[in-house]
Design a protein around this motif. Structure first.
Motif, PDB file in Angstrom:
ATOM      1  N   LYS A   1       0.832  -1.206   0.000  1.00  0.00           N
ATOM      2  CA  LYS A   1       0.000   0.000   0.000  1.00  0.00           C
ATOM      3  C   LYS A   1       0.861   1.248   0.000  1.00  0.00           C
ATOM      4  CE  LYS A   1      -1.795   0.750   3.991  1.00  0.00           C
ATOM      5  NZ  LYS A   1      -2.655   0.562   5.170  1.00  0.00           N
ATOM      6  N   TYR A   2       1.848   1.291   0.881  1.00  0.00           N
ATOM      7  CA  TYR A   2       2.682   2.485   0.974  1.00  0.00           C
ATOM      8  C   TYR A   2       3.720   2.538  -0.147  1.00  0.00           C
ATOM      9  CZ  TYR A   2       0.488   3.096   5.504  1.00  0.00           C
ATOM     10  OH  TYR A   2      -0.436   3.276   6.500  1.00  0.00           O
ATOM     11  N   ARG A   3       4.161   1.396  -0.624  1.00  0.00           N
ATOM     12  CA  ARG A   3       5.088   1.401  -1.758  1.00  0.00           C
ATOM     13  C   ARG A   3       4.424   2.022  -2.985  1.00  0.00           C
ATOM     14  NH1 ARG A   3       9.688  -1.691  -1.413  1.00  0.00           N
ATOM     15  NH2 ARG A   3       9.695  -2.210  -3.640  1.00  0.00           N
ATOM     16  N   GLU A   4       3.150   1.764  -3.164  1.00  0.00           N
ATOM     17  CA  GLU A   4       2.436   2.365  -4.285  1.00  0.00           C
ATOM     18  C   GLU A   4       2.292   3.874  -4.092  1.00  0.00           C
ATOM     19  OE1 GLU A   4      -1.847   2.030  -6.665  1.00  0.00           O
ATOM     20  OE2 GLU A   4      -1.374   0.643  -5.036  1.00  0.00           O
ATOM     21  N   ILE A   5       1.943   4.297  -2.880  1.00  0.00           N
ATOM     22  CA  ILE A   5       1.797   5.730  -2.600  1.00  0.00           C
ATOM     23  C   ILE A   5       3.124   6.456  -2.806  1.00  0.00           C
ATOM     24  CG2 ILE A   5       1.396   7.411  -0.749  1.00  0.00           C
ATOM     25  CD1 ILE A   5      -0.724   5.474   0.349  1.00  0.00           C
ATOM     26  N   PHE A   6       4.229   5.821  -2.409  1.00  0.00           N
ATOM     27  CA  PHE A   6       5.556   6.430  -2.535  1.00  0.00           C
ATOM     28  C   PHE A   6       6.126   6.319  -3.950  1.00  0.00           C
ATOM     29  CE2 PHE A   6       6.631   5.566   2.220  1.00  0.00           C
ATOM     30  CZ  PHE A   6       5.928   6.699   2.583  1.00  0.00           C
TER      31      PHE A   6
ATOM     32  N   SER B   1      -8.047   8.027   1.937  1.00  0.00           N
ATOM     33  CA  SER B   1      -8.650   8.273   3.261  1.00  0.00           C
ATOM     34  C   SER B   1      -7.775   7.743   4.392  1.00  0.00           C
ATOM     35  CB  SER B   1     -10.045   7.645   3.333  1.00  0.00           C
ATOM     36  OG  SER B   1     -10.886   8.204   2.353  1.00  0.00           O
ATOM     37  N   LEU B   2      -6.463   7.928   4.251  1.00  0.00           N
ATOM     38  CA  LEU B   2      -5.532   7.517   5.300  1.00  0.00           C
ATOM     39  C   LEU B   2      -5.287   8.695   6.235  1.00  0.00           C
ATOM     40  CD1 LEU B   2      -2.957   5.548   3.123  1.00  0.00           C
ATOM     41  CD2 LEU B   2      -4.641   4.583   4.692  1.00  0.00           C
TER      42      LEU B   2
ATOM     43  N   GLU C   1       1.897  -2.985  11.288  1.00  0.00           N
ATOM     44  CA  GLU C   1       2.549  -2.743  10.002  1.00  0.00           C
ATOM     45  C   GLU C   1       3.988  -2.290  10.195  1.00  0.00           C
ATOM     46  OE1 GLU C   1      -1.195  -1.442   7.139  1.00  0.00           O
ATOM     47  OE2 GLU C   1      -0.333   0.038   8.527  1.00  0.00           O
ATOM     48  N   LEU C   2       4.236  -1.470  11.196  1.00  0.00           N
ATOM     49  CA  LEU C   2       5.590  -1.011  11.501  1.00  0.00           C
ATOM     50  C   LEU C   2       6.491  -2.193  11.844  1.00  0.00           C
ATOM     51  CD1 LEU C   2       7.749   1.121  12.277  1.00  0.00           C
ATOM     52  CD2 LEU C   2       6.662   1.248  14.525  1.00  0.00           C
TER      53      LEU C   2
ATOM     54  N   ALA D   1       0.731   7.933   7.083  1.00  0.00           N
ATOM     55  CA  ALA D   1      -0.678   8.108   7.420  1.00  0.00           C
ATOM     56  C   ALA D   1      -1.361   6.745   7.495  1.00  0.00           C
ATOM     57  CB  ALA D   1      -1.371   8.983   6.380  1.00  0.00           C
ATOM     58  N   GLY D   2      -2.046   6.498   8.604  1.00  0.00           N
ATOM     59  CA  GLY D   2      -2.789   5.264   8.771  1.00  0.00           C
ATOM     60  C   GLY D   2      -1.975   4.071   9.199  1.00  0.00           C
TER      61      GLY D   2
END
Length: 480
Positions: free
Chosen positions: A181-186, A262-263, A224-225, A218-219
Motif C-alpha cells: 500500500k505504501y510502496r504504491e503511494i511512494f 482516506s488515510l 505494520e511497523l 498516514a494510517g
C-alpha cells in the motif's frame, strides 16, 4: 515561533510536543548573506587557520522513478544514458576545476559520500571513471569511509564490483517500506526480490550494507511497523535506519494520494509511541541503537542495557552535522558546500550547470556567513557526543549556553569529565533538541518554513504530546 516546553518530571516524554520536520543544515543562508565569487571563497578558504575534518559529497540527481516522499533534488532520467554520460563528464570537469584550489585538493579527506538521486544509474565504467578522478585529484591518505548510495533496480554485480574497485566500503539504499500500500503511494517500483538480491550482493562484495526504512505514514499501525522491521532485519545488513516520514518536505502528490485513500495522518503522539515501541522491539530482537535512528546487531562484548552503542559510526553525518570547522565540499548540480565562513550552492538547472563547466567556470554561488561556534552544540543531539575541548565556550552565544544548561538539567544529557553524551530522552527527541538549542533567529527560520509548507497545502502534523502544563483534562464517564 514553535514554542517547546521542557517537562520537569522524570519521564522519557521530556517535551510537550514534537517538531514536524526532522533535519536541516545549520547555519542558514539569509537575504542579507553577502555574496562573493566562488573563486574568492575558495582562495580565502585556503587561509582559514586551525584543523578541519573534510568530507567530499558528489551528487548524481538522476532517478529511474521519482519517489513522492523524497525532498532532495532529483530528475527522472528514464534510463537516458546520453544524459547520464554528459552529466558524468561535467562532474569530472567540476572536480578538475575545484581541486586546483589548495583548500580543496590538498586537504586530507576522511569521508566520501556519493549520493543523489541515485548514482547507481551510472554504468560500471562511469563509476570507475568517477573514482579514478577522485583518487587523482584529492588527498585520500586519511580516508576512512566511502559511501555509495543505490537504488536497487539499477544495481548489478558489475556495478558493485566497480564500486569496490574505487574504494567504496559502505553502501546504502532506501527500502522505505515493504508494505504494498505504501510502496504504491511512494511510487516505489523496485521489487522485494530485487531488494533481497542487492542486499546479498552488497554483503558479499562490499561488506557494510545499510538500509533505510520510513515509519509514521498516514494510517500506519504498530503491526505494520513491526512487519516492516522484521523484513528489514531479515536482510542481515550491518545497519538499519528508521526515519519518520517528513510530511512537511514530501511532495504534494504524496499528500493527495493519502487523502484519496482516506488515510489519516498520525498524530505526533502516535508517531512518538511508534518510535518508542520500535526501539524496544529492536532491542528484544537482539539489536542495539548506534544513534537516534539506526540499529545494528548487539555485539557480544556489550552486556546489559545501553542507551547507545556508537559503533559503527556513520562518519559522513558526523561531519555534515558537525562543528564549525568541519567541512563538506560538494560537487554536482544542486550540491551544497559547507565550509568555514562560507556556504556555496551549485546551480540545480542542468543546462546552466553544463554551460558553466563547458565555459570553464564553476557552477557555484558562494555566500559569506557569520562565525558559528555554536554549530557543534546545536548538532550535538544528532551526533550524540560532544567533546568539551572542541567547543570555544567563550564564543558561544549566551542564549545557546543558557539553553544547553537547561538541556543538561532537564535530563537529556549526561555529563562526563571530558564530554557530554546524549541520554535516552535526548535520543528520542534529538530533532527537538537541535531546534531548541538554536538561537532565536534560527528557530524563526524553521518555524516560518513549517508554516510555508502548510500554506502550500501539506497536511499539518498534530504536534502535541502532552496537554499544556497549566490545563487539566476533563473526563466524562458514561453509564454502561
Amino acid at each position: 515561533m514553535f514554542d517547546l516546553k521542557i517537562n520537569e518530571h522524570d519521564t522519557l516524554l521530556k517535551f510537550d510536543r514534537q517538531l514536524p520536520v526532522y533535519n536541516w543544515y545549520y547555519p542558514f543562508l539569509t537575504a542579507d548573506s553577502p555574496k562573493v565569487s566562488a573563486h574568492e571563497a575558495l582562495v580565502r578558504l585556503e587561509n582559514v587557520p586551525g584543523s578541519r575534518r573534510r568530507a567530499l559529497y558528489f551528487h548524481v540527481p538522476f532517478c529511474d522513478t521519482i519517489c513522492t516522499f523524497c525532498p532532495f533534488y532529483r530528475i527522472a532520467n528514464h534510463s537516458e544514458s546520453d544524459a547520464v554520460e554528459r552529466y558524468v563528464n561535467a562532474l569530472l570537469k567540476e572536480i578538475e576545476l575545484k581541486s586546483q584550489y589548495p583548500a580543496v585538493g590538498k586537504v586530507p579527506v576522511e569521508v566520501i559520500f556519493i549520493g543523489g538521486g541515485t548514482p547507481s544509474v551510472m554504468t560500471a565504467d562511469q563509476i570507475k571513471r568517477l573514482g579514478e578522478a577522485i583518487h587523482r585529484h584529492f588527498d585520500l591518505s586519511q580516508l576512512k569511509e566511502f559511501t555509495f548510495e543505490l537504488e536497487v533496480k539499477s544495481v548489478t554485480r558489475e556495478k558493485l564490483e566497480a564500486m569496490k574497485s574505487i574504494g567504496v566500503n559502505r553502501i546504502s539504499f532506501g527500502i522505505q517500506t515493504f508494505n504494498p500500500k505504501y510502496r504504491e503511494i511512494f511510487n516505489i517500483t523496485s521489487t522485494v526480490e530485487q531488494v533481497r538480491q542487492v542486499a546479498e550482493w552488497g554483503k558479499e562484495i562490499i561488506g557494510y550494507v545499510n538500509v533505510d526504512m520510513i515509519y509514521g505514514m498516514a494510517g500506519q499501525t504498530v503491526e505494520e511497523l513491526i512487519e516492516d522491521a522484521e523484513h528489514a532485519m531479515a536482510l542481515g545488513t550491518k545497519t538499519v535506519d528508521f526515519y519518520p516520514l517528513n510530511n512537511m518536505a514530501a511532495s504534494m502528490k504524496m499528500h493527495r494520494e493519502m487523502r484519496k485513500q482516506s488515510l489519516p495522518q498520525l498524530s505526533m503522539m502516535t508517531k512518538v509511541s511508534h518510535r518508542m515501541f520500535l526501539d524496544e522491539y529492536m532491542r528484544a530482537r537482539g539489536y542495539v541503537a548506534i544513534n537516534g535512528y539506526a540499529y545494528t546487531k548487539k555485539p557480544a562484548e556489550v552486556t546489559g542495557r545501553v542507551s547507545i552503542h556508537p559503533d559503527p559510526v556513520f562518519m559522513y553525518h558526523d561531519v555534515a552535522y558537525g562543528h564549525e570547522e568541519d567541512e563538506v565540499i560538494a560537487f554536482g548540480a544542486g550540491a551544497y558546500t559547507q565550509a568555514q565562513g562560507f556556504l556555496m550552492t551549485n546551480v540545480a538547472n542542468l543546462d546552466q550547470y553544463f554551460k558553466a563547466l563547458d565555459e570553464g567556470e564553476l557552477p557555484t554561488q558562494a555566500y559569506e556567513i557569520e562565525a558559528c561556534p555554536e554549530k557543534g552544540i546545536i548538532y550535538f543531539p544528532y551526533r550524540g557526543s560532544l567533546e568539551k575541548d572542541r567547543i570555544d565556550w567563550d564564543r558561544i552565544p549566551a542564549e545557546v549556553k543558557q539553553r544547553f544548561d537547561e538541556v543538561v538539567a532537564g535530563g537529556f544529557v549526561v555529563e562526563y569529565e571530558d564530554r557530554y553524551l546524549l541520554a535516552q530522552p535526548g535520543w528520542l527527541f534529538y530533532v527537538n533538541l537541535i531546534y531548541y538549542l538554536m538561537p532565536e533567529k534560527g528557530r524563526t527560520i524553521i518555524s516560518n518554513y513549517i508554516e510555508g509548507r502548510i500554506e502550500d497545502g501539506r497536511e499539518p502534523d498534530r504536534t502535541e504530546l502532552l496537554l499544556p502544563f497549566d490545563e487539566k483534562p476533563t473526563v466524562v464517564l458514561e453509564n454502561a
